[in-house]
Design an enzyme around this catalytic site. Structure first.
Site, PDB file in Angstrom:
ATOM      1  CG  ASN A  13      27.782  75.120  10.119  1.00 51.21           C
ATOM      2  OD1 ASN A  13      26.375  75.013   9.487  1.00 51.21           O
ATOM      3  ND2 ASN A  13      28.588  74.474  10.780  1.00 51.21           N
ATOM      4  CD1 TRP A  14      21.253  78.079  11.096  1.00 52.19           C
ATOM      5  CD2 TRP A  14      19.738  77.744   9.382  1.00 52.19           C
ATOM      6  NE1 TRP A  14      20.664  79.290  10.600  1.00 52.19           N
ATOM      7  CE2 TRP A  14      19.127  79.647   9.826  1.00 52.19           C
ATOM      8  CE3 TRP A  14      18.319  76.474   9.071  1.00 52.19           C
ATOM      9  CZ2 TRP A  14      18.438  79.499   9.773  1.00 52.19           C
ATOM     10  CZ3 TRP A  14      17.469  77.652   8.966  1.00 52.19           C
ATOM     11  CH2 TRP A  14      17.198  79.045   8.644  1.00 52.19           C
ATOM     12  CE  LYS A  15      28.264  74.153  14.513  1.00 57.06           C
ATOM     13  NZ  LYS A  15      28.822  73.879  15.703  1.00 57.06           N
ATOM     14  CG  HIS A  99      32.469  72.366  10.378  1.00 57.45           C
ATOM     15  ND1 HIS A  99      32.258  71.322  11.595  1.00 57.45           N
ATOM     16  CD2 HIS A  99      31.846  73.745  10.007  1.00 57.45           C
ATOM     17  CE1 HIS A  99      31.779  72.622  12.536  1.00 57.45           C
ATOM     18  NE2 HIS A  99      31.702  73.647  11.768  1.00 57.45           N
ATOM     19  CD  GLU A 101      30.031  70.656  14.520  1.00 56.56           C
ATOM     20  OE1 GLU A 101      29.535  70.512  13.647  1.00 56.56           O
ATOM     21  OE2 GLU A 101      30.318  71.648  15.269  1.00 56.56           O
ATOM     22  CD  GLU A 171      34.555  76.648  11.723  1.00 56.41           C
ATOM     23  OE1 GLU A 171      33.785  77.937  11.935  1.00 56.41           O
ATOM     24  OE2 GLU A 171      33.969  76.446  11.306  1.00 56.41           O
ATOM     25  N   GLY A 177      31.375  75.856  19.248  1.00 56.24           N
ATOM     26  CA  GLY A 177      30.367  75.331  19.718  1.00 56.24           C
ATOM     27  C   GLY A 177      31.698  75.712  21.473  1.00 56.24           C
ATOM     28  CB  SER A 217      32.589  80.781  20.610  1.00 58.39           C
ATOM     29  OG  SER A 217      32.557  79.388  20.598  1.00 58.39           O
ATOM     30  N   GLY A 238      27.810  79.505  13.881  1.00 63.12           N
ATOM     31  CA  GLY A 238      26.963  78.528  14.687  1.00 63.12           C
ATOM     32  C   GLY A 238      26.239  78.865  15.291  1.00 63.12           C
ATOM     33  N   GLY A 239      26.263  78.735  16.213  1.00 62.94           N
ATOM     34  CA  GLY A 239      25.326  78.938  17.915  1.00 62.94           C
ATOM     35  C   GLY A 239      24.474  80.312  17.463  1.00 62.94           C
TER      36      GLY A 239
END
Ligand code: PEP
Length: 257
Positions: A13-15, A99, A101, A171, A177, A217, A238-239
């Site tokens: 997930n590149w956001k 998600h 966010e 999640e 994150g 994470s 993500g990251g």
């Protein structure tokens, strides 16, 4: 993971990261490192504007492209939004829905999530439905009740034959994150509970076949341990999906025979 019954899926997930040129460069770096993973499906969910470039760049590979959101309506006066048909035609296979966010910053609710899930399925897309508790909710001891509620509402009105397209991502908000990962036991326990909810709704055969990911994470160091849990069938990353070598290491951890 349990490959006998269901797919293992590692999804990035590149956001709100990477331009079109960075997307192309990432593909050129990733493809030779990745090869053709046999035991797990690899997905990259990218910003809308990067989708055509990503689809082109990965067309000769095993990487499927996903979107990070969609709208539930088929057309109309929703400035800035994108429909599931637009995504489908652009070559998208997966779409992240709900998600945390989006729930936190854009007022998404379990009910909007449900509408989007049904729209995505109607268009032939594979929704990755995100659920998860906050730290406060975990400390209050309501994680299982909350997750049960989120899963039930997200899947309301979804017929059993469409469930083979549904992916659920557990999640925990406190792990996204933050560098703070759920323990393998915590992840396994909630993913098992999610499968039990699906079993109650759809029966044992459907529950066995649904892919349930962990996200929060996940990285090259902890992926193998998390994926060793029988009900953790992959990861939403993500990251660690932004750097090709890191992402490949997670795929490799999932791509064990
Ligand atoms: C996510 O955004 O879904 C996620 C899991 O992020 P991270 O891996 O950076 O915690």
């Amino acid at each position: 993971m349990n490959r006998r019954y269901r797919k293992t899926i590692i999804a990035g997930n590149w956001k709100m990261n990477k331009t079109i040129s960075e997307t192309k460069a990432f593909a050129e770096e990733l493809k030779p490192l990745l090869g053709k993973p046999k035991w797990c499906e690899v997905v990259l969910c990218v910003p809308y504007v990067n989708i055509p470039a990503a689809v082109r760049a990965f067309k000769d590979s095993r990487v499927a492209i996903g979107a990070e959101n969609c709208h539930s309506e088929s057309h109309g006066a929703y400035t800035g939004e994108v429909t599931v048909e637009m995504l489908k035609e652009a070559g998208v296979k997966y779409v992240i829905i709900g998600h945390s966010e989006r729930r936190q910053y854009y007022n998404e609710t379990d009910f909007t999530v449900n509408k989007k899930v049904r729209a995505a399925l109607d268009a032939g897309l594979y929704p990755i439905v995100c659920v998860g508790e906050s730290l406060e909710q975990r400390e209050l001891g309501v994680t299982m009740e909350l997750i049960t509620y989120q899963v039930k509402v997200a899947l309301a009105g979804v017929p059993a034959d469409k469930m083979r397209h549904v992916v659920i991502a557990y999640e925990p908000l406190w792990a996204i994150g933050t560098g703070k990962t759920a323990t393998a036991e915590q992840a396994g326990e909630v993913c098992e509970a999610i499968r039990a909810v699906v079993r109650k709704l759809y029966g044992a055969r459907v529950a066995r076949s649904v892919t349930i990911q962990y996200g929060g994470s996940m990285n090259a160091r902890n992926a193998a341990e998390l994926l060793a849990q029988p009900d953790v069938d992959g990861g939403l990353i993500g990251g660690a999906s932004l750097k090709a070598p890191d992402f490949v290491q997670i795929v490799n951890a999932a791509n064990q025979e």
